[in-house]
Design a protein around this motif. Structure first.
Motif, PDB file in Angstrom:
ATOM      1  N   TYR A   7       2.828  -3.603  -3.916  1.00  0.00           N
ATOM      2  CA  TYR A   7       1.632  -2.766  -3.846  1.00  0.00           C
ATOM      3  C   TYR A   7       0.360  -3.528  -3.492  1.00  0.00           C
ATOM      4  O   TYR A   7      -0.616  -2.924  -3.078  1.00  0.00           O
ATOM      5  N   ASP A 319       2.421   7.038  -1.723  1.00  0.00           N
ATOM      6  CA  ASP A 319       2.545   5.644  -1.284  1.00  0.00           C
ATOM      7  C   ASP A 319       2.324   5.508   0.224  1.00  0.00           C
ATOM      8  O   ASP A 319       1.808   4.493   0.687  1.00  0.00           O
ATOM      9  N   ASP A 322      -1.010   4.421   1.467  1.00  0.00           N
ATOM     10  CA  ASP A 322      -1.494   3.049   1.248  1.00  0.00           C
ATOM     11  C   ASP A 322      -1.545   2.277   2.564  1.00  0.00           C
ATOM     12  O   ASP A 322      -2.185   1.232   2.649  1.00  0.00           O
ATOM     13  N   TRP A 351      -2.508  -3.537   2.511  1.00  0.00           N
ATOM     14  CA  TRP A 351      -2.204  -2.562   1.463  1.00  0.00           C
ATOM     15  C   TRP A 351      -3.382  -1.616   1.293  1.00  0.00           C
ATOM     16  O   TRP A 351      -4.362  -1.681   2.047  1.00  0.00           O
TER      17      TRP A 351
END
Ligand SMILES: Cc1cc2nc3c(=O)[nH]c(=O)nc-3n(C[C@H](O)[C@H](O)[C@H](O)COP(=O)(O)OP(=O)(O)OC[C@H]3O[C@@H](n4cnc5c(N)ncnc54)[C@H](O)[C@@H]3O)c2cc1C
Length: 461
Positions: A7, A319, A322, A351
């Protein structure tokens, strides 16, 4: 190393495996139950326990501590507040605005002090901050900011630098001056949030990870609901889930998730650094409406962050958002535009993550003694230091302690809700487009788009 390291570079280099702590397995009762193990929830837990070590404080986290913005941000621990000093003065008056900004300077010091005291290896470094006038059109913005600080009696904390003085600090193209803030720091966000979680545990707090709060209830028996059971709280509950709070039906329109995206270079060589300067590792930004923020990391890389990923209908968070190739590619190009000597530099990480934007850009830190629900939220992109102040305010409010912080303008307030869809989507997409068009016109010396005054007025904060 678990899947969570993907992440951000910060989680990857947090210096520990990211194996989740045990989840909540059955209903339980504590004194204070906190949703969210980011800085807001953890600082609140930390100050509650510091004030009263006998309290039972539990934090409930859907993923792992630091999963959200706290483990992904740009690393600025800065006294900048989400609302500008001029707007604070206009909304709340000179003295409250001054008190709030003064508390922000103290907060930067407080983060340094606590990380030292608790031996949190957060790489806290007081390198100062530089807001650049990049392009002639940005000179008036830094002059206006400086004038606002001057009116509030904070001129000495924010100095105007000439183009020459700025270049002595860092060599960036097209720089016409800067506003320099000496008391501004940088941190390793991942080490800060993970270390803070351990500090909370050392003081007796419990953190349940892999446990989603699905709903909450206030009143005489406040509680957080999870699939495994409920966490009842004798004193109160705290909602500290920032952007993700919009997933709870009761708070769906309280905050808008806005994605901020980051690219990171490989470590620069000494020769590359000597061409750029930046020896004090100041946190750097310009006055772009679409936002740019830069950090020189402790291990000698350049982090470049930017907004621009399009808002998704219904405040969706996923996600996939991102990574927005167009925004990441623009940030990579920008590194070379700012520092042409880095042509060909390689980028090792990209990210992003959602931050929480309230309708009026003003954070809300509140505890209602009748519903016994507390919250700390809405920092837009300025939460690394602000969450510490929020945690101290919230702990005071919950324990009924008076230190003066509870009278600051961000305490005991809330922002109005965002508009319902599809109006929200239409308005936000329009503003995102308008800001990009205004920045682009200014950077290419073109006249601003016809709608620039309206867009700038709406976006004023
Ligand atoms: C890419 C990026 C760059 C940024 N750069 C900077 C910067 O350089 N300087 C700065 O000052 N600020 C920056 N910010 C903003 C700053 O990081 C945030 O304001 C701050 O981290 C907010 O902390 P928080 O604890 O309130 O929220 P978060 O860190 O988002 O934590 C919320 C936590 O709550 C958990 N959660 C949410 N809902 C639930 C639920 N229902 N059940 C259980 N758990 C839940 C989430 O999983 C998450 O871990 C940046 C933000 C981003 C995204």
């Amino acid at each position: 190393m678990t899947g969570y390291s993907k992440y951000s570079f910060w989680l990857e280099t947090a210096g520990e495996d990211l194996n989740p702590r045990p989840a909540l397995e059955h209903s339980a009762e504590v004194d204070v139950a906190i949703l969210g193990a980011g800085y807001s929830g953890l600082w609140t837990a930390y100050y509650l326990l510091r004030e009263n070590p006998r309290l039972h404080v539990a934090v409930v986290e859907k993923e792992i501590a630091g999963f959200g913005a706290s483990g992904r941000n740009g690393g600025w621990c800065s006294p900048k507040f989400p609302v500008t000093s001029a707007m604070l003065e206009q909304r709340y008056g000179r003295e409250p605005a001054r008190a709030l900004l003064t508390a922000m300077y103290d907060t930067v010091d407080e983060v340094g002090r606590v990380t030292d005291e608790e031996r949190i290896d957060a790489r806290f470094y007081m390198g100062g901050g530089l807001t650049l006038a990049r392009g002639k059109h940005q000179i008036s913005s830094i002059q206006a900011s400086r004038a606002a600080y001057e009116r509030l009696g904070l001129g000495d904390r924010n100095q105007l630098l000439s183009a020459e003085e700025t270049r002595e600090r860092v060599k960036v193209t097209d720089v016409h001056g800067a506003l320099y803030t000496p008391r501004s720091a940088s941190v390793h966000p991942g080490r800060l949030v993970r270390g803070l979680a351990r500090a909370v545990e050392r003081r007796g707090g419990t953190i349940y990870e892999q446990t989603e709060v699905t709903s909450f209830e206030g009143g005489s028996a406040p509680r957080l609901f999870t699939r495994a059971g409920e966490l009842r709280a004798k004193i109160g509950i705290v909602l500290a889930g920032e952007a993700y709070l919009s997933r709870l039906p009761q708070l769906h329109r309280a905050l808008m998730p806005v994605y901020s995206l980051i690219v990171l270079t490989a470590p620069l060589t000494e020769a590359q650094w000597s061409g750029i300067g930046w020896q004090n590792r100041e946190s750097i930004s310009s006055n772009r409406l679409t936002v740019d923020y830069l950090t020189r990391t402790a291990d000698g890389r350049i982090l470049f962050g930017s907004r621009g990923a399009p808002y998704v209908f219904g405040s969706k968070i996923s996600d996939e958002q991102d990574r927005h190739e167009q925004t990441h590619a623009r940030a990579r190009r920008a590194v070379v535009e700012w520092f042409p000597s880095l042509e060909g530099i390689s980028f090792t990480h990209a990210w992003g993550g959602p931050l929480g934007m309230p309708r009026d850009w003003m954070p809300a830190v509140a505890f209602d003694p009748s519903s016994r629900i507390g919250t700390a939220r809405g920092y837009t992109g300025q939460g690394v230091a602000t969450t510490n102040l929020a945690g101290r305010i919230l702990a005071n409010l919950i324990l009924g302690k008076k230190t003066g912080l509870e009278a600051l303008p961000m305490a005991q307030r809330r922002s109005r809700n965002w508009e319902a869809e599809p109006l929200r989507w239409l308005a936000v997409r329009y503003m995102q487009g308008a800001f990009a068009r205004i920045d682009e016109a200014a950077e290419h010396g073109r006249t601003p788009p016809l709608d620039a005054p309206i867009a700038e007025l709406i976006g004023k904060h």
